[in-house]
Scaffold this motif. Structure first.
Motif, short mmCIF file in Angstrom:
data_model
loop_
_atom_site.label_atom_id
_atom_site.label_comp_id
_atom_site.label_asym_id
_atom_site.label_seq_id
_atom_site.Cartn_x
_atom_site.Cartn_y
_atom_site.Cartn_z
N VAL A 1 -19.51 -15.34 -19.80
CA VAL A 1 -18.69 -14.53 -18.89
C VAL A 1 -18.65 -15.16 -17.51
CG1 VAL A 1 -18.54 -12.28 -17.73
CG2 VAL A 1 -19.18 -12.40 -20.15
N LEU A 2 -17.46 -15.22 -16.97
CA LEU A 2 -17.23 -15.63 -15.57
C LEU A 2 -16.55 -14.47 -14.86
CD1 LEU A 2 -15.76 -19.25 -15.92
CD2 LEU A 2 -18.06 -18.61 -15.21
N TYR A 3 -16.52 -14.54 -13.57
CA TYR A 3 -15.83 -13.52 -12.80
C TYR A 3 -14.70 -14.15 -12.01
CZ TYR A 3 -19.35 -10.08 -13.96
OH TYR A 3 -20.14 -9.20 -14.65
N LYS A 4 -13.64 -13.38 -11.87
CA LYS A 4 -12.49 -13.81 -11.07
C LYS A 4 -12.27 -12.80 -9.97
CE LYS A 4 -10.14 -16.41 -14.58
NZ LYS A 4 -8.88 -16.86 -15.08
N GLY A 5 -11.77 -13.30 -8.86
CA GLY A 5 -11.48 -12.42 -7.73
C GLY A 5 -12.62 -12.37 -6.75
N THR A 6 -12.67 -11.29 -6.00
CA THR A 6 -13.71 -11.13 -4.99
C THR A 6 -14.18 -9.68 -4.93
OG1 THR A 6 -12.08 -10.71 -3.27
CG2 THR A 6 -12.85 -12.98 -3.50
N GLU A 7 -15.42 -9.52 -4.52
CA GLU A 7 -15.95 -8.20 -4.20
C GLU A 7 -15.75 -8.01 -2.70
OE1 GLU A 7 -19.74 -7.51 -7.03
OE2 GLU A 7 -19.96 -9.14 -5.59
N VAL A 8 -15.49 -6.79 -2.30
CA VAL A 8 -15.33 -6.49 -0.88
C VAL A 8 -16.56 -5.69 -0.44
CG1 VAL A 8 -13.91 -5.38 0.88
CG2 VAL A 8 -12.82 -6.48 -1.10
N THR A 9 -17.25 -6.21 0.55
CA THR A 9 -18.48 -5.56 1.01
C THR A 9 -18.22 -4.75 2.28
OG1 THR A 9 -19.15 -7.44 2.36
CG2 THR A 9 -19.87 -7.44 0.06
N HIS A 10 -19.05 -3.73 2.45
CA HIS A 10 -19.01 -2.88 3.65
C HIS A 10 -20.45 -2.59 4.08
CE1 HIS A 10 -15.25 -2.01 1.41
NE2 HIS A 10 -14.72 -2.05 2.62
N PRO A 11 -21.21 -3.63 4.44
CA PRO A 11 -22.63 -3.42 4.72
C PRO A 11 -22.88 -2.74 6.06
CG PRO A 11 -22.05 -5.67 5.19
CD PRO A 11 -20.82 -5.03 4.60
N GLN A 12 -23.96 -1.98 6.09
CA GLN A 12 -24.43 -1.37 7.33
C GLN A 12 -25.95 -1.50 7.36
OE1 GLN A 12 -23.05 2.68 7.33
NE2 GLN A 12 -21.05 2.09 8.12
N VAL A 13 -26.47 -1.99 8.48
CA VAL A 13 -27.92 -2.04 8.66
C VAL A 13 -28.36 -0.64 9.04
CG1 VAL A 13 -29.81 -3.07 9.96
CG2 VAL A 13 -27.80 -4.45 9.38
N CYS B 1 -21.26 -0.24 0.27
CA CYS B 1 -20.36 0.32 -0.73
C CYS B 1 -19.51 -0.85 -1.21
CB CYS B 1 -19.48 1.41 -0.13
SG CYS B 1 -18.29 2.02 -1.33
N LEU B 2 -19.88 -1.38 -2.35
CA LEU B 2 -19.24 -2.59 -2.88
C LEU B 2 -17.97 -2.20 -3.63
CD1 LEU B 2 -20.01 -5.58 -2.88
CD2 LEU B 2 -21.03 -5.23 -5.10
N ASP B 3 -16.86 -2.75 -3.20
CA ASP B 3 -15.56 -2.52 -3.85
C ASP B 3 -15.33 -3.66 -4.84
OD1 ASP B 3 -12.90 -2.32 -4.61
OD2 ASP B 3 -12.14 -2.16 -2.56
N THR B 4 -15.38 -3.33 -6.13
CA THR B 4 -15.23 -4.34 -7.18
C THR B 4 -13.86 -4.25 -7.87
OG1 THR B 4 -16.26 -2.90 -8.80
CG2 THR B 4 -17.71 -4.41 -7.61
N SER B 5 -12.92 -3.56 -7.25
CA SER B 5 -11.62 -3.38 -7.89
C SER B 5 -10.87 -4.70 -8.10
CB SER B 5 -10.75 -2.39 -7.10
OG SER B 5 -10.58 -2.82 -5.77
N ALA B 6 -11.16 -5.72 -7.31
CA ALA B 6 -10.52 -7.03 -7.47
C ALA B 6 -11.50 -8.07 -8.01
CB ALA B 6 -9.95 -7.50 -6.13
N TRP B 7 -12.53 -7.60 -8.71
CA TRP B 7 -13.59 -8.46 -9.25
C TRP B 7 -13.62 -8.21 -10.76
CZ3 TRP B 7 -16.59 -12.36 -7.85
CH2 TRP B 7 -17.86 -12.53 -8.37
N THR B 8 -13.17 -9.18 -11.55
CA THR B 8 -12.98 -8.97 -12.97
C THR B 8 -13.83 -9.93 -13.80
OG1 THR B 8 -10.69 -8.38 -12.50
CG2 THR B 8 -11.22 -8.81 -14.79
N ALA B 9 -14.52 -9.37 -14.78
CA ALA B 9 -15.29 -10.20 -15.72
C ALA B 9 -14.36 -10.64 -16.84
CB ALA B 9 -16.45 -9.38 -16.29
N VAL B 10 -14.40 -11.95 -17.13
CA VAL B 10 -13.59 -12.51 -18.22
C VAL B 10 -14.45 -13.43 -19.07
CG1 VAL B 10 -11.40 -12.37 -16.94
CG2 VAL B 10 -12.77 -14.46 -16.83
N PHE B 11 -14.07 -13.55 -20.34
CA PHE B 11 -14.75 -14.51 -21.21
C PHE B 11 -14.21 -15.90 -20.86
CE2 PHE B 11 -15.17 -10.63 -23.77
CZ PHE B 11 -16.56 -10.63 -23.93
N SER B 12 -15.12 -16.82 -20.56
CA SER B 12 -14.70 -18.15 -20.10
C SER B 12 -13.92 -18.90 -21.18
CB SER B 12 -15.90 -18.97 -19.64
OG SER B 12 -16.85 -19.09 -20.68
N ALA B 13 -14.20 -18.68 -22.45
CA ALA B 13 -13.53 -19.41 -23.53
C ALA B 13 -12.09 -18.95 -23.72
CB ALA B 13 -14.31 -19.25 -24.83
#
Length: 191
Positions: free
Chosen positions: A109-121, A138-150
């Protein structure tokens, strides 16, 4: 202009030239001293020392960004870099990330896209040894997709949330840099 007038002008100009040469080369007059600067002017120009807590928060957020940048690069390429990983994480965060990367590699499995972070100390403890900090994200993973590399087919389990709350801890290493030490999803919280 008559020759007498011309001679007078030449004599006056010549005298001025001699006078200018004498005052510029042989003058014993001392230049006016520069007035000393006042203490108020010196203290106003000096920058105030930075707030250690504010600097620590900035450093912790930079460390978290380095951690998430590494994590994204490793999951999208399918290649872990233990040296780089140890520069951005330690302890439980290092182990958990290493296990997740190994599992993704084993499953192809590989991932495509990006996660959007909203960190606060949320806290910084500069009296602890080593110094510590806690963060939330609060990690936004809506544009972060797991795909089978093959095949490129979607590898994400159905029903996965697209926003995940994380509790994060960081500690300052002996070299003065910060590392992420815990990176734990809190599925009981929504964001």
């Amino acid at each position: 202009m008559g020759s007498t007038a011309a001679k007078r002008v030449a004599a006056v100009l010549g005298g001025l030239a001699v006078l200018a040469g004498v005052t510029s080369c042989g003058s014993s007059a001392k230049p006016a001293p520069t007035p000393p600067s006042s203490p108020a002017a010196n203290s106003a120009s000096a920058s105030p020392s930075p707030d250690p807590s504010a600097k620590a928060k900035t450093d912790v957020l930079a460390a978290y960004k380095a951690f998430t940048d590494y994590k994204t690069a490793a999951f999208t390429s399918g290649r872990a870099d233990p040296t780089r990983q140890s520069q951005v994480s330690s302890g439980d965060a290092y182990q958990s990330l290493a296990q997740d990367l190994f599992r993704a590699e084993q499953e192809g499995v590989l991932y495509k896209g990006t996660e959007v972070t909203h960190p606060q100390v949320t806290a910084v403890d500069l009296t602890a040894s080593p110094q510590k900090a806690t963060l939330t994200d609060c990690l936004d993973t809506s544009a972060w997709t797991a795909v089978f590399s093959a095949t490129g087919a979607n590898a994400a389990a159905s029903g996965q949330p697209t926003h995940v709350f994380y509790n994060i801890a960081a500690a300052q290493a002996t070299d003065g840099t910060w590392r992420i030490t815990e990176y734990t999803p809190d599925r009981g919280r929504t964001c």
